[in-house]
Scaffold this motif. Structure first.
Motif, PDB file in Angstrom:
ATOM      1  N   LEU A   1      38.607  42.651  38.395  1.00  0.00           N
ATOM      2  CA  LEU A   1      39.703  42.667  39.363  1.00  0.00           C
ATOM      3  C   LEU A   1      40.883  41.839  38.870  1.00  0.00           C
ATOM      4  CD1 LEU A   1      37.716  42.351  42.717  1.00  0.00           C
ATOM      5  CD2 LEU A   1      38.992  44.347  41.902  1.00  0.00           C
TER       6      LEU A   1
ATOM      7  N   LEU B   1      41.333  39.269  45.326  1.00  0.00           N
ATOM      8  CA  LEU B   1      41.459  40.484  46.140  1.00  0.00           C
ATOM      9  C   LEU B   1      42.693  40.425  47.036  1.00  0.00           C
ATOM     10  CD1 LEU B   1      37.848  41.516  47.274  1.00  0.00           C
ATOM     11  CD2 LEU B   1      39.520  42.898  46.021  1.00  0.00           C
TER      12      LEU B   1
ATOM     13  N   LEU C   1      45.720  41.119  44.750  1.00  0.00           N
ATOM     14  CA  LEU C   1      45.811  42.547  44.434  1.00  0.00           C
ATOM     15  C   LEU C   1      46.279  43.341  45.641  1.00  0.00           C
ATOM     16  CD1 LEU C   1      45.358  44.759  42.334  1.00  0.00           C
ATOM     17  CD2 LEU C   1      42.964  44.873  43.048  1.00  0.00           C
TER      18      LEU C   1
ATOM     19  N   TRP D   1      33.653  44.647  34.061  1.00  0.00           N
ATOM     20  CA  TRP D   1      32.726  44.460  35.182  1.00  0.00           C
ATOM     21  C   TRP D   1      31.286  44.416  34.664  1.00  0.00           C
ATOM     22  CZ3 TRP D   1      34.155  46.489  40.569  1.00  0.00           C
ATOM     23  CH2 TRP D   1      33.195  46.103  41.507  1.00  0.00           C
TER      24      TRP D   1
ATOM     25  N   THR E   1      44.587  43.291  38.465  1.00  0.00           N
ATOM     26  CA  THR E   1      45.735  42.660  39.125  1.00  0.00           C
ATOM     27  C   THR E   1      46.862  42.428  38.128  1.00  0.00           C
ATOM     28  OG1 THR E   1      44.263  41.570  40.706  1.00  0.00           O
ATOM     29  CG2 THR E   1      46.505  40.719  40.521  1.00  0.00           C
TER      30      THR E   1
END
Length: 332
Positions: A67, A281, A284, A58, A71
């Motif tokens: 992310l 997102l 995930l 990040w 995942t």
């Protein structure tokens, strides 16, 4: 693609090797049974390290990259639970003493790291040269997911297992353990112990699971560095997860349906990648949600215990192995 130079790869591999050396040379220098408390601590350590690594991504890149890594990590961790089912059956069949199970998993996972590195490298090259291979991976995942949902659970029978038969063709196998050794001398002849046969089976099992799990991560990202790191973090924590879940994994009888849905979902995601991009997102959230629902449902509606009379070979303290199904067949 995440722009990383060769030193990122070297640094990560050195970190992995250092953790393996610390594990075997310090914390498991003496063979001992890994209790759930110790396993729980190590599972926490590996999850924390994965989260720290995600935080580093990040900071270095962006939130999407972090992310994406998470995942892929969650997919691999969830699929590894199915791997634990098979490991439990292997160790039960060969009556591997609890004190030696960590040694088998250590060397088994070390081999898995090498095999998966090769698989990921080959997969990345194929995708770079032949983009249509993504559709093949997607179709494979959908097929595997549907097959997993409808396939009946089978008992492990080493006597008819082709891997065991092939191993015994090349290595004479003694039915006796010799401590934590994979090989021993018997009547002046070097022979493999049942611990070695269990190791070969663990390696082969991971190879088979890699056929599903690696394409599943490629459905999330085709970045080789993210695929490799998320896969390795999950594999490194698999040993501790085994010792934490081995005694209770049978309670999650609905988990295979959750895994089947996840495989099908990522397969469809891969098949429609050129028409619609599923946000990371959303991916995930679907994966975590399906896992949570299948685990909770398993605990809310437990499976009826099967009353089966098993022919247990008594342990007379002679070091011979066997299983609830009988002794290891003699070497021809």
């Amino acid at each position: 693609m995440l722009e990383v130079n060769i030193w990122f790869w070297v640094g990560f591999i050195v970190f992995v090797l250092a953790m393996l050396a610390l594990d075997l040379g310090v914390f498991h220098k003496e063979a001992h049974e890994v209790k759930p408390r110790e396993a729980g601590i190590w599972v926490t350590v590996w999850v924390a390290l994965a989260l720290v690594f995600a935080g580093g991504l990040w900071w270095y890149a962006d939130a999407t990259t972090a992310l994406t890594f998470l995942t892929g990590y969650v997919i691999e961790e969830s699929l590894s639970v199915d791997n634990i089912f098979v490991m439990v059956m292997i160790f039960q069949y060969f009556r591997v003493p609890p004190a030696f199970q960590h040694r088998v998993l250590f060397w088994g996972i070390l081999g898995a790291l090498i095999m998966r590195g090769l698989f990921i490298g080959i997969g990345a090259v194929l995708i770079a040269k032949f983009n249509w291979i993504l559709y093949v991976f997607g179709a494979l995942l959908v097929f595997t997911g549907v097959r997993m949902a409808f396939k009946q659970d089978e008992e492990f029978d080493a006597e008819h297992n082709p891997v065991v038969r092939l191993t015994r063709r090349f290595f004479p196998v003694t039915p006796r353990y010799d401590g934590h050794n994979f090989f021993t001398m018997e009547n002046g002849r070097r022979m493999a112990t049942p611990l070695f046969v269990a190791l070969v089976l663990v390696e082969f099992t991971d190879l088979m699971f890699a056929v599903d799990s690696i394409p599943a991560i490629f459905a999330v990202t085709t970045d080789p560095f993210l695929v490799f790191t998320s896969n390795i973090f999950a594999i490194m924590g698999l040993r501790s997860m085994y010792f934490l879940l081995a005694a209770v994994v049978h309670k999650f009888h609905l988990l295979k349906y959750g895994l089947a849905i996840i495989l099908t979902f990522v397969g469809v995601k891969m098949l429609i990648v050129n028409f619609y991009h599923v946000p990371i997102l959303v991916s995930l959230g679907v994966i975590v949600g399906v896992l949570a629902i299948s685990v909770i449902a398993s605990l809310m509606w437990p499976q009826a215990e099967k009353e089966v009379e098993l022919d247990v070979v008594p342990d007379e303290g002679d070091g011979e192995t066997g299983s609830i199904f009988g002794k290891l067949p003699p070497t021809p």
